[in-house]
Design an enzyme around this catalytic site. Structure first.
Site, mmCIF file in Angstrom:
data_model
loop_
_atom_site.group_PDB
_atom_site.id
_atom_site.type_symbol
_atom_site.label_atom_id
_atom_site.label_comp_id
_atom_site.label_asym_id
_atom_site.label_seq_id
_atom_site.Cartn_x
_atom_site.Cartn_y
_atom_site.Cartn_z
ATOM 1 N N ARG A 1272 0.855 -1.184 0.000
ATOM 2 C CA ARG A 1272 0.000 0.000 0.000
ATOM 3 C C ARG A 1272 0.893 1.237 0.000
ATOM 4 O O ARG A 1272 1.721 1.410 0.901
ATOM 5 C CB ARG A 1272 -0.920 0.010 1.225
ATOM 6 C CG ARG A 1272 -1.769 1.273 1.274
ATOM 7 C CD ARG A 1272 -2.676 1.342 2.495
ATOM 8 N NE ARG A 1272 -3.321 2.652 2.517
ATOM 9 C CZ ARG A 1272 -3.362 3.466 3.556
ATOM 10 N NH1 ARG A 1272 -2.801 3.116 4.694
ATOM 11 N NH2 ARG A 1272 -3.952 4.638 3.457
ATOM 12 N N HIS A 1317 -3.189 11.051 0.639
ATOM 13 C CA HIS A 1317 -2.656 10.795 1.966
ATOM 14 C C HIS A 1317 -2.082 12.098 2.532
ATOM 15 O O HIS A 1317 -0.898 12.201 2.818
ATOM 16 C CB HIS A 1317 -1.596 9.701 1.921
ATOM 17 C CG HIS A 1317 -1.315 9.072 3.252
ATOM 18 N ND1 HIS A 1317 -1.309 7.709 3.467
ATOM 19 C CD2 HIS A 1317 -1.035 9.613 4.467
ATOM 20 C CE1 HIS A 1317 -1.023 7.442 4.722
ATOM 21 N NE2 HIS A 1317 -0.840 8.594 5.347
ATOM 22 N N GLU A 1362 -7.481 8.369 6.312
ATOM 23 C CA GLU A 1362 -7.749 8.994 7.606
ATOM 24 C C GLU A 1362 -8.273 10.426 7.470
ATOM 25 O O GLU A 1362 -7.641 11.379 7.917
ATOM 26 C CB GLU A 1362 -6.499 8.970 8.486
ATOM 27 C CG GLU A 1362 -6.010 7.563 8.798
ATOM 28 C CD GLU A 1362 -4.829 7.538 9.766
ATOM 29 O OE1 GLU A 1362 -4.420 8.617 10.226
ATOM 30 O OE2 GLU A 1362 -4.332 6.442 10.053
ATOM 31 N N ASN A 1505 -7.607 1.891 9.638
ATOM 32 C CA ASN A 1505 -6.314 2.100 10.301
ATOM 33 C C ASN A 1505 -6.534 2.143 11.801
ATOM 34 O O ASN A 1505 -7.391 2.901 12.278
ATOM 35 C CB ASN A 1505 -5.680 3.421 9.867
ATOM 36 C CG ASN A 1505 -5.291 3.440 8.403
ATOM 37 O OD1 ASN A 1505 -5.434 2.439 7.712
ATOM 38 N ND2 ASN A 1505 -4.797 4.572 7.934
ATOM 39 N N TYR A 1507 -4.446 1.866 15.801
ATOM 40 C CA TYR A 1507 -3.185 1.804 16.521
ATOM 41 C C TYR A 1507 -3.352 1.566 18.020
ATOM 42 O O TYR A 1507 -2.552 0.848 18.614
ATOM 43 C CB TYR A 1507 -2.391 3.102 16.308
ATOM 44 C CG TYR A 1507 -1.851 3.257 14.915
ATOM 45 C CD1 TYR A 1507 -0.586 2.777 14.582
ATOM 46 C CD2 TYR A 1507 -2.606 3.864 13.921
ATOM 47 C CE1 TYR A 1507 -0.080 2.908 13.291
ATOM 48 C CE2 TYR A 1507 -2.113 3.995 12.632
ATOM 49 C CZ TYR A 1507 -0.848 3.515 12.317
ATOM 50 O OH TYR A 1507 -0.361 3.632 11.047
ATOM 51 N N GLU A 1573 -3.618 -0.024 8.019
ATOM 52 C CA GLU A 1573 -2.448 0.428 8.787
ATOM 53 C C GLU A 1573 -2.552 -0.119 10.194
ATOM 54 O O GLU A 1573 -3.625 -0.071 10.812
ATOM 55 C CB GLU A 1573 -2.370 1.966 8.876
ATOM 56 C CG GLU A 1573 -1.834 2.667 7.657
ATOM 57 C CD GLU A 1573 -1.687 4.173 7.882
ATOM 58 O OE1 GLU A 1573 -1.470 4.582 9.046
ATOM 59 O OE2 GLU A 1573 -1.785 4.929 6.906
#
Length: 1752
Positions: A1272, A1317, A1362, A1505, A1507, A1573
């Site tokens: 990606r 992005h 995002e 995504n 985290y 991600e």
């Protein structure tokens, strides 16, 4: 089942409804009478005078004459006993006023009627007096026009003569008969008018002159005449204006109810709600009233109570049977009973007189009791096995009204209840849905044996029907039941407590017979689901209230005001359909659930019922466990044994005194004055045997320095990583306190003053707020409260200290205070009865002042006095106390009390006194130890030690020996000062002796300031402790220091400096450094051998008094975990942990300002109420689990992902490409932002970054190292379209991506392309960027270029990466490009709006134009953290966590994946805050309907995504603050046990990954998900062995595997990132890469980290194969795939006409330089020689001649 006639009248009362003007008549009127000659004849029977004038069959009314029949009092009494309340008395106008004038009454007749009325009053029957029935006086028959005045005079006479005895009057009982008596020459209309006028005048006279006591007046009408009479204006007006209620003469035709209803419906012309009294009831064609009177009555009242006709009473002569049954007695009784059994069982009639009713029998049994007898208190106990408990109702306490799919109930606030005070609703109530643990804790504190709770029907079956059970609802009750059973509490479940599902009510509720089947299905489900553990069931809670208030008065939901039909139907449905159903449903009839009254008398009455009346009562259940939502009263009525603070979001519970009182009754099982019943003694703790000590001293530095060698080099990740496990089975969990800090009662019951009493009462003591311990927590008077807390916590031990001066007021055994001794005996007995192990400290700093007056611890006599005090304690309490500590923290006693003087006695002698005091304390301890050892140990079998304290000492530079020695010395001067003599060789550690001795010599002192022990004393002191008791709170960073010599000081003697790391979490007293706990325990083990250790104090002080003490939870969580590591991983013999402290207390110099308590104490309240904090609940959980075991859901899952699962790695253009101005690339907003000062950490820029623009081959190698099938990456908009528009396409930039994609495809790696992005062309930002709506079209055009030019090779597209970050950080707070921060309340929403529309347009473009030919997929990548509530038991935190996710992930997901519009949470909150701020519309833009349709469904997959996870809680911002965060109203924190990363926002929280994946599945209808991600950062990363990243990837990917197991449609996983890169605002400081990029090397090599190899193995294995089924080849790296350093293309340079490589050229340059330098040196040397020779030839020619040897 049979209910007495008493139940009939309860039912009749429920069928009636009183107006607010009937305050004096609250009960249903049941009426008998009047006296007739026939009745009197029957009553006289064998008892009466056989020659009486009463004739059988004579129906004429009895005219009063004296004497009254002798049997009347008995007759009236029997009527009262049969529940008759009123009696009809007909006055005779003609007899009372024979001449028609009030001037000449018949006084004998007047006297006779008064006696008759008095007889009724004596029998407690209320007379209902009728002024006239028939037979007018002759004087009234002449002229109709004077009738009204004559009647008014007569009525006035009657009111005056009998009004003191009569409360209810009737003017006429038969209008037709009176009409007939009036002159017939008058028209009927005129006669009716005369009667109306007569009644009106009587009414007015009565209410003006005689109705002050609340009397009522009416007139009787025949029901059959109502339609006709109401057409007559006089009667119609009469019925509306001059009656207090309407009285009916009713002939009820059982076979023709319709005619009655038709007649009664006419009453609605009078007023909306007619209060009706049935004056006369005749049943001409009904079955025998003795067969089924109850059904007859119910049928009648169902007919009457239609159309808001409200019945207040009835004549029941038809049901009354009176006779003389013997010569000695007579009785009246109501025929039959309310028999709810088949008709054939009712046919049997009891011959003769019916037996007395249960009510009559009970009344007769107690009627003659005197007041003293009635109120006499019975001191006795209930039967063995008697159950004590508390109760609640679901809608009263649960809250969670919309949690877990719960359906609405009739109590939910769908429509406001006008009767609810303050519009209170049960949405949150007491929040018990989230507080199972808290409520069970309260029950445990109460010592309740049973808990009666109700199940919310709509929480189990949201629609009311069994086709859709709610699993979260079932889980809630399973959890509650299991927790109750674990606590030894029997669950008693009520199936229905008034909260009918609204879905059933919408179909008629209890008026619809289908509800019966629904209820039976619901009950059957509950029995089958919970019945294996619930053995006590209640079907309905107070159905009468439900019927009366819900369907009668409408005060309760469903709010139906229909006392006749609706209430009756509901009741009958229960009685005839459910009670009689053969389903096994039943009432727990042997269980009593009375409201709890805070008095002994109520429960005393129950005890008398059992003991003296043989009533089979088996349980007492107090209502209510806690305050709750009390229906129409809202929260204004409080029934709870525990107060609930409804203004606090945590809904904290605080025991009331009634809770402690109730516990005392439970403990005694009743009312005994000789104390609580003794429960079995607890099992004695598994105490260790006597410890052995080393005979040799510690070295300097001690051998314990191996602890620093072992731990100081630990990486932070390894040091702080949370460990899961449990302690030994007999681990002793406890809490602690000390006498002066909690007891109060400073001068109570003969207690003597202590030095702390004296100190705090002395001005200038420096105690904050001049606080004292005079009252403290008042534990001396609140023993029950303290025991309640301890039981609630589930602790196994309680450490407390004894106040020396409370036992011995003067400090000597000649002054024993029995009250003080009794207090400690009661405390210890209470602990033992609660199965809690007492740990007793003899001395916790509060020396009796009398002993301080003789020198205190500096007086050698104190050793003997302390031994005497200890001896008394051993002798008095030692039969129950098995764990003794002589002194608490003697170091602070010595230093603070006698060195710095901060503590009493305030001696400031820092160089000498601390050592002298410690010397005395050590000897006193040894003396007491030997006393116990020699006199008591064999019999009492306890252990004895002392509690020592220290911080951990960490050398500032572990590699510097002097710092290590300084750290060791700090521990020896604090812990070793006392531990070394006791646990080693009887003497001080050499580190102390040398330092103090040497410094004393340097100070020119003759001897050391540290006293010495004789050899005999050393032997006496050595090994005088059985266990090691440790108090520790924090750590210090220590380094060597050379301090001043004078003045001498204990602190300077240590020759070290200490500090705290400012990065450690701060507290009110010390910073938290939990890892020091493990190291300290290891140091003790190394220094003193493998001795049993008890942590006797550990806790944290906070200044915030709130119950929500998350910081304290984190403290205990991390410190206990470090102790667990020491026990499990290091082999430390840890036996117990005691938290400091049980509750807030007097914290010495901090007074009441610092709070250490697991329980909050309100020191502003004289009652000192204690309220559990969240930390108390957490500590109980730790105790229950005996540590921190790994949750089942967190266990590692072995398995593989589905076939075809996509493994990928990710990057972004701006972060890796570099070449910021190469080949025609235009500027992006990140070029501008990073070149702006102070925007990026270290002023880093991405001009070169990883130089991927020039390193396609190197990047390809990194991907091949990982073995991924996909890559990606993003495309730089400004590299393709330099100004952001299609006016110019940069072919060079486009060619780069073509070459990259071709290289990927050639390596069998599929491209996953992100169109945007974050790197917007600066040219577009210059015209507003994402705030300008035209960007939607610009983005579509840009995407079109990519689809057209690259779409034949790219099959996986992501429109936006995002968008939340773009809008929130780029345009809200300006922390990312373009750095806009001045419009945080509007710009983010405008940007988000345009981003969503841009995505939708790009998706439609691909879908409409390119999908068919290119065959790819396209969607968006959305980012979101997962949010857990900070306190899962707090509804506000739960809602805040949901709001956090909805505002982050849901902001963009909801329109695209749900319905084309923003989620309701965002719309509602932003709109409400916008309007509150004075705006006329929401700051959140709105989509048009066409836009919603275009946006909805614009996805092929869910790009995600993720985290990290946060802990969220509610935060209310001021209305004036306009920002995204203010709108969201959420604050977040991180759990300290979560591992850190290189990013401040990123904590390693793998569990959240699985949860949010499941949330997306449920919220957005199970879309296919690609994780695009996921990864973790590190700072200052130089070690390629990145264990932290491996931990992150292993745990997160494993949680993804679990999500697949949960049926989440997860299709792929992408790691962030393939290599280190430019991490936006942090520049190059944070590294996420699986490959290390060496930025100091111009070639920027990509070097695989250990994590790259790990990830490659996961990719090869497609998951985690089970080692138990191995070996697995995929786990081994292929031989040709070893660590690969990215190739560096050798560049050639021209050197001296040759083409050399850079290395060769560099070598050649060095050689050339060396040769040149050598040549220059040689030339210089030759020149020097030449010059010298020339000079010699000129100045010395003779020498040249004389020398025979050549100069060469």
């Amino acid at each position: 089942m049979e209910l007495s006639w008493h139940a009939v009248f309860i039912a009749l009362l429920s069928l009636s409804s009183w107006g607010s003007d009937w305050e004096s008549e609250r009960n249903f009127i049941s009426t008998a009478g009047p006296l007739t000659n026939d009745l009197l004849h029957n009553l006289s029977g064998p008892l009466g005078d056989q020659s009486s004038n009463f004739v059988a069959g004579d129906k004429d009314l009895y005219v009063c004459h004296q004497p009254l029949p002798t049997f009347l009092p008995e007759y009236f009494s029997s009527l009262h006993a049969s529940q008759i309340t009123h009696y009809k008395v007909f006055l005779s106008w003609a007899q009372l006023l024979p001449a028609g004038s009030t001037q000449n009454p018949d006084k004998k007749t007047v006297q006779c009627y008064r006696r008759l009325l008095e007889a009724l009053e004596t029998a407690r029957l209320q007379p209902m007096v009728i002024l006239h029935h028939q037979t007018l006086p002759a004087s009234t028959l002449q002229r109709t026009e004077v009738f009204a005045d004559l009647f008014a005079d007569y009525a006035t006479f009657a009111f005056h003569s009998f009004g003191d005895l009569v409360g209810i009057w009737f003017t006429f009982s038969d209008l037709e008969e009176v009409i007939k008596e009036l002159p017939h020459q008058e028209s009927r209309a005129s006669r009716l008018q005369a009667l109306s006028d007569a009644h009106r005048k009587a009414y007015e006279i009565y209410h003006e002159n005689y109705a002050s006591q609340g009397g009522k007046l009416s007139v009787v009408l025949r029901v059959e005449d109502i339609p006709e009479l109401l057409l007559e204006p006089p009667i119609s007006a009469l019925a509306q204006d001059t009656v207090d209620f309407l009285s009916l003469d009713l002939s009820y035709e059982c076979q023709n109810e319709a005619s009655l209803r038709q007649k009664l419906s006419k009453l609605q012309t009078i007023e909306p709600e007619v209060k009706v009294f049935i004056f006369n009831l005749k049943l001409p064609d009904c079955p025998s009233t003795t067969k089924s009177p109850a059904r007859l009555l119910f049928s009648l009242f169902e007919a009457v109570n239609k159309d808001q006709v409200l019945t207040i009473g009835s004549d029941i002569n038809e049901f009354l049977s009176c006779s003389s049954s013997s010569e000695k007695s007579m009785s009246c009784s109501l025929t039959g009973s309310l028999a709810l059994q088949p008709e054939e069982q009712q046919d049997h009639e009891i011959a003769g007189s019916s037996p007395a009713s249960a009510y009559q029998r009970v009344w007769e049994a107690f009627a003659n009791q005197s007041r003293a007898e009635r109120d006499a208190f019975l001191q006795d106990t209930f039967p063995e096995g008697f159950l004590w408990g508390a109760s609640t109702g679901a809608f009263n306490v649960e809250g969670g009204w919309a949690e877990g799919g719960r359906g609405a109930s009739i109590w939910d606030p769908r429509r406001p209840l006008n009767t609810t005070e303050g519009q209170a609703t049960p949405e949150v109530a007491s929040d018990s849905y989230h507080k199972v643990a808290s409520d069970v804790t309260l029950l445990r504190g109460l010592r309740a044996q049973v808990y009666k709770f109700s199940i919310s029907w709509s929480r189990i079956f949201p629609t009311g029907h069994g086709s859709s059970p709610s699993l979260p609802g079932v889980a809630y009750y399973n959890k509650l039941i299991d927790r109750l059973r674990d606590a030894g509490i029997q669950p008693m479940a009520t199936l229905f407590h008034w909260d009918l599902p609204q879905a059933l009510q919408d179909h008629g509720g209890w008026q619809n017979e289908s509800v019966v089947d629904a209820f039976l299905d619901y009950a059957a489900f509950c029995f089958s689901t919970f019945g294996d553990r619930v053995k006590l069931w209640v079907t309905f809670h107070e159905p009468w209230v439900m019927s009366y208030a819900g369907y009668g008065t409408g005060q309760h939901p469903p709010g139906i005001s229909d006392p006749g039909v609706a209430s009756f139907k509901m009741r009958m449905l229960l009685c005839f359909e459910i009670y009689g159903h053969k389903s096994g449903l039943m009432f727990c009839e042997d269980l009593v659930d009375f409201p709890f009254i805070h008095s002994e008398e109520e429960k005393g009455e129950h005890l008398e019922a059992i003991k003296e009346d043989s009533v089979d009562v088996r349980s007492y259940i107090a209502r209510s466990l806690i305050d709750g939502f009390e229906g129409p009263s809202g929260y204004s009525q409080r029934f709870g044994l525990h107060h609930v603070n409804f203004n606090d979001s945590s809904k904290s519970r605080t025991p009331r005194k009634s809770a402690y009182f109730f516990t005392s009754i439970i403990e005694k099982n009743g009312f005994l004055t000789n104390g609580a019943k003794r429960l079995p003694r607890p099992n004695t703790a598994n105490l260790p045997s006597k410890a052995r000590a080393f005979a040799f001293p510690s070295e300097v530095p001690s051998k314990a320095k191996v602890v620093w060698e072992k731990f100081s080099s630990q990486p932070k990740f390894e040091r702080d990583l949370f460990y899961h496990g449990t302690f030994r089975d007999d681990f002793l969990w406890g809490v602690s306190s000390s006498a002066y800090q909690i007891e109060g009662g400073w001068d109570a019951d003969g207690k003597g003053p202590s030095i702390w009493d004296n100190f705090t009462h002395t001005p200038g003591s420096n105690v904050k707020d001049n606080a004292t311990g005079d009252i403290a927590c008042d534990s001396y008077h609140q023993l029950d409260a303290d025991l309640n807390m301890l039981r609630a916590l589930k602790v196994k031990a309680y450490r407390f200290s004894i106040s020396w001066s409370r036992i011995f007021p003067t400090g000597r055994n000649s002054s024993i205070n029995s009250h003080g001794v009794d207090y400690y005996n009661r405390l210890i007995d209470g602990l033992m009865a609660s199965n809690i192990f007492p740990m007793v400290t003899l001395f916790h700093w509060d020396l009796p002042q009398a002993l301080q007056d003789i020198g205190g611890w500096e007086n050698p006599a104190l050793i003997e006095l302390f031994d005497s005090y200890a001896d008394f304690c051993f002798q008095t309490f030692g039969d129950r106390v098995k764990f003794w500590m002589t002194f608490n923290e003697p170091m602070y006693l010595a230093w603070l009390g006698y060195g710095s003087g901060e503590f009493p006695p305030g001696v400031k002698d820092p160089g000498w006194a601390p050592y002298r005091i410690a010397h005395a304390v050590i000897k006193a301890h040894a003396r007491v130890y030997h006393t116990y050892d020699e006199k008591y140990r064999q019999q009492q079998k306890g252990v004895i030690s002392l509690s020592l304290s220290t911080h951990w000492a960490e050398p500032k530079s572990p590699g510097v020996p002097r710092d290590v020695e300084a750290a060791d010395r700090m521990l020896q001067f604090s812990l070793g000062w006392f531990a070394h003599p006791i646990f080693r060789n009887g003497d001080y550690p050499d580190a102390m002796k040398w330092k103090v001795g040497n410094r004393s010599e340097l100070q020119h002192l003759a001897t050391s300031r540290l006293p010495g022990f004789t050899e005999e004393e050393k032997r006496f002191i050595r090994a005088t402790a059985d266990v090691f008791c440790l108090n520790t709170y924090s750590s210090r960073i220590v380094q060597y220091k050379t301090p001043r010599l004078n003045p001498p000081s204990y602190e300077d003697d240590q020759e070290m400096a200490e500090e705290e790391d400012p990065s450690w979490p701060s507290t009110a007293v010390n910073r938290a450094a939990p890892w020091g706990m493990r190291r300290l325990l290891n140091w003790i083990k190394e220094e003193y051998g493998d001795i049993p250790i008890y942590i006797t104090e550990n806790g944290v002080g906070l200044t915030d008094p709130n119950a929500e003490d998350t910081s304290r939870i984190f403290y205990h969580k991390t410190y206990i975990n470090e102790a667990l590591k020491a026990y499990r991983l290091d082999g430390v013999d840890l036996r117990g942990y005691v938290a400091w402290s049980l509750m807030d207390n007097f914290e010495w110099l901090n007074g009441h300002t610092v709070k250490f308590g697991l329980y909050h104490v309100d020191f502003n309240n004289t009652n000192r109420p204690r309220t559990a904090r969240a930390s108390a609940r957490y500590y109980t959980e730790v105790i229950t689990n005996n540590g921190m075991p790994l949750a089942r859901e967190d266990e590692f899952l072995y398995g593989r992902f589905p076939e075809g699962f996509i493994w990928s790695a990710a990057s972004a253009a701006y972060q890796i490409e570099g070449a910021w101005r190469a080949d025609g690339k235009g500027l992006s907003i990140w070029d501008t932002f990073s070149h702006t000062p102070l925007k990026v950490e270290n002023d880093a820029v991405a001009d070169v970054a990883c130089d991927s623009y020039h390193k396609i081959a190197e990047d390809l190698v990194t991907l091949q190292n990982l073995g991924v099938s996909h890559y990606r990456f993003s495309i730089s908009w400004s590299r393709i379209l330099p100004d952001g528009t299609t006016r110019y396409i940069n072919e060079a930039g486009l060619n780069y991506y073509v070459r990259l994609i071709d290289a990927l495809l050639a390596a069998s790696i599929q491209p996953q392309v992100t169109i945007y992005h974050w790197d917007l062309p600066q040219a577009l930002q210059d015209v507003g960027g994402w705030e300008n709506e035209t960007i939607v079209q610009r983005f579509k055009e840009y995407a079109d270029v990519l689809f057209q030019r690259l779409g034949d090779k790219v099959k996986f597209w992501i429109t936006l990466n995002e968008p939340f970050v773009v809008a929130y950080q780029g345009y809200g707070y300006g922390t990312k490009a373009p750095g806009i921060f001045d419009r945080p309340g509007t710009a983010p929403y405008i940007v988000g709006h345009n981003l969503i529309k841009a995505h939708a347009e790009a998706w439609h473009l691909y879908n409409d134009v390119y999908r068919a030919s290119q065959g790819g997929v396209i969607s968006i990548t959305i980012s979101s953290d997962w949010a857990e509530p900070r306190d899962p038991s707090n509804q506000e935190d739960v809602e805040a966590a949901r709001r956090y996710v909805q505002f982050m992930g849901g902001w963009f997901a909801h329109p695209i994946f749900k319905n084309g519009d923003y989620n309701e949470v965002m719309k509602t909150r932003i709109r409400d805050r916008s309007l509150a701020a004075g705006l006329n519309k929401s700051r959140l833009p709105e989509f048009t309907e066409s836009e919603k349709r275009r946006i909805n469904g614009t996805y092929d997959f869910f790009g995600f995504n993720h985290y990290t996870t946060v802990l969220a809680y509610n935060l209310n911002y001021a209305t004036a603050i306009s920002s995204f965060d203010a709108d969201r109203g959420v604050a977040s924190i991180a759990d300290r046990s979560w591992p850190d990363s290189g990013s401040v926002w990123l904590k390693m929280t793998p569990f959240g990954f699985r949860r949010i994946l499941n949330w997306f599945k449920e919220e957005y209808n199970d879309p296919p998900i690609y994780v695009t991600e996921n990864g973790v950062s590190q700072r200052e990363e130089t070690d390629l062995n990145d264990t932290a990243r491996i931990y992150y990837l292993r745990t997160y990917i494993n949680e993804a595997l679990k999500a697949v197991q949960d049926k989440v449609d997860l299709r792929g996983y992408t790691v962030w990132s393939a290599m280190d890169n430019f991490e936006w605002s942090t520049g190059f400081s944070e590294r996420f890469g699986l490959h290390f990029v060496n930025y100091s090397d111009p070639s920027l090599p990509r070097i695989p980290k250990a994590s790259a190899k790990f990830y490659a193995s996961v990719v090869r294995c497609n998951g985690f194969p089970d080692p138990a089924t191995g070996p697995h080849a995929c786990l081994h790296q292929p031989e040709d795939a070893g660590p690969t350093v990215s190739p560096v293309r050798e560049e050639e340079v021209r050197f001296l006409g040759l083409m050399l490589g850079t290395a060769e050229a560099q070598t050649a340059l060095y050689v050339l330089f060396s040769l040149v330098l050598l040549g220059v040196c040689g030339l210089a040397f030759l020149s020097y020689k030449y010059c010298k020779r020339s000079k010699q030839e000129k100045t010395q020619p003779s020498q040249q001649e004389l020398s025979p040897v050549s100069s060469f």
